[in-house]
Design a protein around this motif. Structure first.
Motif, mmCIF file in Angstrom:
data_model
loop_
_atom_site.group_PDB
_atom_site.id
_atom_site.type_symbol
_atom_site.label_atom_id
_atom_site.label_comp_id
_atom_site.label_asym_id
_atom_site.label_seq_id
_atom_site.Cartn_x
_atom_site.Cartn_y
_atom_site.Cartn_z
ATOM 1 N N ILE A 107 0.824 -1.208 0.000
ATOM 2 C CA ILE A 107 0.000 0.000 0.000
ATOM 3 C C ILE A 107 0.863 1.263 0.000
ATOM 4 C CG2 ILE A 107 -0.197 0.171 2.528
ATOM 5 C CD1 ILE A 107 -3.103 1.014 2.101
ATOM 6 N N THR A 108 2.073 1.167 0.561
ATOM 7 C CA THR A 108 2.961 2.327 0.660
ATOM 8 C C THR A 108 3.300 2.902 -0.707
ATOM 9 O OG1 THR A 108 3.943 1.401 2.668
ATOM 10 C CG2 THR A 108 5.165 3.147 1.561
ATOM 11 N N THR A 109 3.595 2.045 -1.665
ATOM 12 C CA THR A 109 3.926 2.510 -3.013
ATOM 13 C C THR A 109 2.713 3.103 -3.710
ATOM 14 O OG1 THR A 109 5.704 0.889 -3.263
ATOM 15 C CG2 THR A 109 4.771 1.785 -5.284
ATOM 16 N N LEU A 110 1.567 2.478 -3.555
ATOM 17 C CA LEU A 110 0.360 2.942 -4.239
ATOM 18 C C LEU A 110 -0.073 4.332 -3.778
ATOM 19 C CD1 LEU A 110 -1.831 -0.303 -4.374
ATOM 20 C CD2 LEU A 110 -0.533 0.750 -6.230
ATOM 21 N N VAL A 111 0.021 4.605 -2.487
ATOM 22 C CA VAL A 111 -0.477 5.896 -1.988
ATOM 23 C C VAL A 111 0.429 7.061 -2.408
ATOM 24 C CG1 VAL A 111 -1.695 4.897 -0.026
ATOM 25 C CG2 VAL A 111 0.688 5.616 0.253
ATOM 26 N N LYS A 112 1.601 6.764 -2.952
ATOM 27 C CA LYS A 112 2.478 7.834 -3.433
ATOM 28 C C LYS A 112 2.064 8.326 -4.813
ATOM 29 C CE LYS A 112 6.514 6.358 -0.758
ATOM 30 N NZ LYS A 112 7.898 5.820 -0.813
ATOM 31 N N LEU A 113 1.176 7.603 -5.461
ATOM 32 C CA LEU A 113 0.682 8.022 -6.768
ATOM 33 C C LEU A 113 -0.399 9.093 -6.583
ATOM 34 C CD1 LEU A 113 0.289 4.471 -8.323
ATOM 35 C CD2 LEU A 113 2.053 6.139 -8.912
ATOM 36 N N PRO A 114 -0.416 10.123 -7.440
ATOM 37 C CA PRO A 114 -1.430 11.177 -7.288
ATOM 38 C C PRO A 114 -2.827 10.626 -7.487
ATOM 39 C CG PRO A 114 -0.316 11.379 -9.403
ATOM 40 C CD PRO A 114 0.440 10.342 -8.615
ATOM 41 N N GLY A 115 -3.734 11.027 -6.589
ATOM 42 C CA GLY A 115 -5.115 10.579 -6.695
ATOM 43 C C GLY A 115 -5.400 9.265 -6.001
ATOM 44 N N VAL A 116 -4.351 8.606 -5.491
ATOM 45 C CA VAL A 116 -4.537 7.333 -4.795
ATOM 46 C C VAL A 116 -4.329 7.549 -3.297
ATOM 47 C CG1 VAL A 116 -3.801 4.933 -4.571
ATOM 48 C CG2 VAL A 116 -3.724 6.040 -6.805
ATOM 49 N N GLY A 117 -5.445 7.665 -2.576
ATOM 50 C CA GLY A 117 -5.366 7.793 -1.125
ATOM 51 C C GLY A 117 -5.324 6.416 -0.490
ATOM 52 N N LYS A 118 -5.283 6.401 0.816
ATOM 53 C CA LYS A 118 -5.174 5.130 1.529
ATOM 54 C C LYS A 118 -6.375 4.224 1.259
ATOM 55 C CE LYS A 118 -4.332 3.101 6.086
ATOM 56 N NZ LYS A 118 -4.149 3.366 7.541
ATOM 57 N N LYS A 119 -7.583 4.799 1.283
ATOM 58 C CA LYS A 119 -8.781 3.984 1.059
ATOM 59 C C LYS A 119 -8.818 3.424 -0.356
ATOM 60 C CE LYS A 119 -11.811 6.140 4.502
ATOM 61 N NZ LYS A 119 -13.086 6.868 4.737
ATOM 62 N N THR A 120 -8.437 4.246 -1.335
ATOM 63 C CA THR A 120 -8.406 3.782 -2.724
ATOM 64 C C THR A 120 -7.379 2.672 -2.888
ATOM 65 O OG1 THR A 120 -9.075 5.952 -3.564
ATOM 66 C CG2 THR A 120 -8.032 4.451 -5.130
ATOM 67 N N ALA A 121 -6.211 2.849 -2.267
ATOM 68 C CA ALA A 121 -5.155 1.840 -2.358
ATOM 69 C C ALA A 121 -5.604 0.522 -1.728
ATOM 70 C CB ALA A 121 -3.886 2.350 -1.678
ATOM 71 N N GLU A 122 -6.236 0.613 -0.569
ATOM 72 C CA GLU A 122 -6.720 -0.605 0.098
ATOM 73 C C GLU A 122 -7.761 -1.319 -0.755
ATOM 74 O OE1 GLU A 122 -8.124 1.046 3.746
ATOM 75 O OE2 GLU A 122 -6.195 0.796 4.788
ATOM 76 N N ARG A 123 -8.651 -0.527 -1.364
ATOM 77 C CA ARG A 123 -9.693 -1.099 -2.210
ATOM 78 C C ARG A 123 -9.080 -1.762 -3.447
ATOM 79 N NH1 ARG A 123 -12.813 3.067 -2.106
ATOM 80 N NH2 ARG A 123 -12.125 4.010 -4.053
ATOM 81 N N LEU A 124 -8.068 -1.103 -4.020
ATOM 82 C CA LEU A 124 -7.393 -1.669 -5.183
ATOM 83 C C LEU A 124 -6.743 -3.012 -4.853
ATOM 84 C CD1 LEU A 124 -5.616 1.326 -6.973
ATOM 85 C CD2 LEU A 124 -7.242 -0.262 -7.991
ATOM 86 N N LEU A 125 -6.075 -3.070 -3.720
ATOM 87 C CA LEU A 125 -5.398 -4.308 -3.335
ATOM 88 C C LEU A 125 -6.392 -5.458 -3.169
ATOM 89 C CD1 LEU A 125 -2.763 -2.988 -0.746
ATOM 90 C CD2 LEU A 125 -2.364 -3.721 -3.101
ATOM 91 N N ILE A 126 -7.553 -5.131 -2.608
ATOM 92 C CA ILE A 126 -8.569 -6.172 -2.392
ATOM 93 C C ILE A 126 -9.213 -6.591 -3.709
ATOM 94 C CG2 ILE A 126 -10.812 -6.662 -1.353
ATOM 95 C CD1 ILE A 126 -9.966 -4.777 0.969
ATOM 96 N N GLU A 127 -9.654 -5.594 -4.494
ATOM 97 C CA GLU A 127 -10.388 -5.901 -5.718
ATOM 98 C C GLU A 127 -9.503 -6.507 -6.806
ATOM 99 O OE1 GLU A 127 -13.047 -2.969 -7.258
ATOM 100 O OE2 GLU A 127 -13.477 -2.124 -5.282
ATOM 101 N N MET A 128 -8.229 -6.121 -6.840
ATOM 102 C CA MET A 128 -7.360 -6.578 -7.920
ATOM 103 C C MET A 128 -6.698 -7.918 -7.625
ATOM 104 S SD MET A 128 -7.675 -4.309 -10.289
ATOM 105 C CE MET A 128 -6.314 -4.712 -11.367
ATOM 106 N N ARG A 129 -6.792 -8.367 -6.389
ATOM 107 C CA ARG A 129 -6.100 -9.602 -6.003
ATOM 108 C C ARG A 129 -6.506 -10.785 -6.884
ATOM 109 N NH1 ARG A 129 -6.668 -9.349 -0.369
ATOM 110 N NH2 ARG A 129 -4.968 -7.852 -0.426
ATOM 111 N N ASP A 130 -7.791 -10.930 -7.121
ATOM 112 C CA ASP A 130 -8.271 -12.029 -7.955
ATOM 113 C C ASP A 130 -8.213 -11.674 -9.441
ATOM 114 O OD1 ASP A 130 -8.811 -13.748 -5.821
ATOM 115 O OD2 ASP A 130 -10.787 -12.868 -5.510
#
Length: 202
Positions: A107-130
């Motif tokens: 999540i640390t790398t993802l939140v450094k991207l513009p527009g990607v907050g902690k909640k968005t990053a967490e959601r991405l990790l969950i939804e993209m896993r499968d």
């Protein structure tokens, strides 16, 4: 649906490409990871595309490989991720790097991207896993441009072009200027500056 374009590079200014096909110019937006691999103006290029129709616009997004386009399509299915944010994510990370982030819950790398907050990053990790299991992450076997080496994006003013490209991807002017100034050396072309600036922010 426009799925692929084969034509002559008429103009390019990160992240935008103008590709001429039999006298018709198509405007395409590419993530910087794909933009880096475009040939010079006047040369032939092939880009795989994703066509988006909105009430106020018709937009083409382009990618050097089918794999990158597939990841873009998976990203825009995620809750809260539109084409612009997906383009920003793929500009900061290659497809392989993004998959590694998901596989390692980075999540640390993802939140450094513009527009990607902690909640968005967490959601991405969950939804993209499968979803990433649908991707065939083999070495770039579907590269759309062959027989070429990486070339500078724009020769004119590497610093100004790099700042403009980063701002268009969602970074604030202040963030872009700070990152670019921290890595810029006299004579650097914009490709080098953008690459190093993105690395410095991740």
């Amino acid at each position: 649906m426009i799925g692929r374009l084969l034509g002559t590079v008429a103009d390019k200014q990160a992240p935008d490409l103008l590709i001429d096909i039999n006298g018709v110019g198509y405007e395409v937006q590419l993530p910087l990871t794909s933009f880096y691999e475009l040939p010079d103006v006047g040369q032939t290029a092939t880009v795989y595309t994703h066509f988006v129709v909105r009430e106020d616009a018709q937009l083409l997004y382009g990618f050097i490989s089918k794999q990158e386009r597939a990841l873009f399509r998976l990203l825009i299915k995620a809750n809260g991720v539109g084409p612009k944010l997906a383009l920003t994510i793929l500009s900061g990370l290659t497809a392989e790097q993004f998959v590694q982030c998901v596989e390692h819950d980075d999540i640390t790398t993802l939140v450094k991207l513009p527009g990607v907050g902690k909640k968005t990053a967490e959601r991405l990790l969950i939804e993209m896993r499968d979803r990433i299991k649908e991707l065939n992450m083999t070495p770039s076997s579907e590269r759309a441009i062959g027989g070429m080496t990486t070339r500078p994006l724009i020769q004119a003013n590497g610093m100004d072009d790099a700042i403009s490209a980063l701002v268009s991807l969602g970074y604030t002017p202040q963030q872009a200027q700070k990152a670019v100034k921290s890595v810029y050396s006299e004579g650097d072309d914009s490709e080098v500056v953008i690459r190093n600036a993105l690395k410095s922010m991740l």
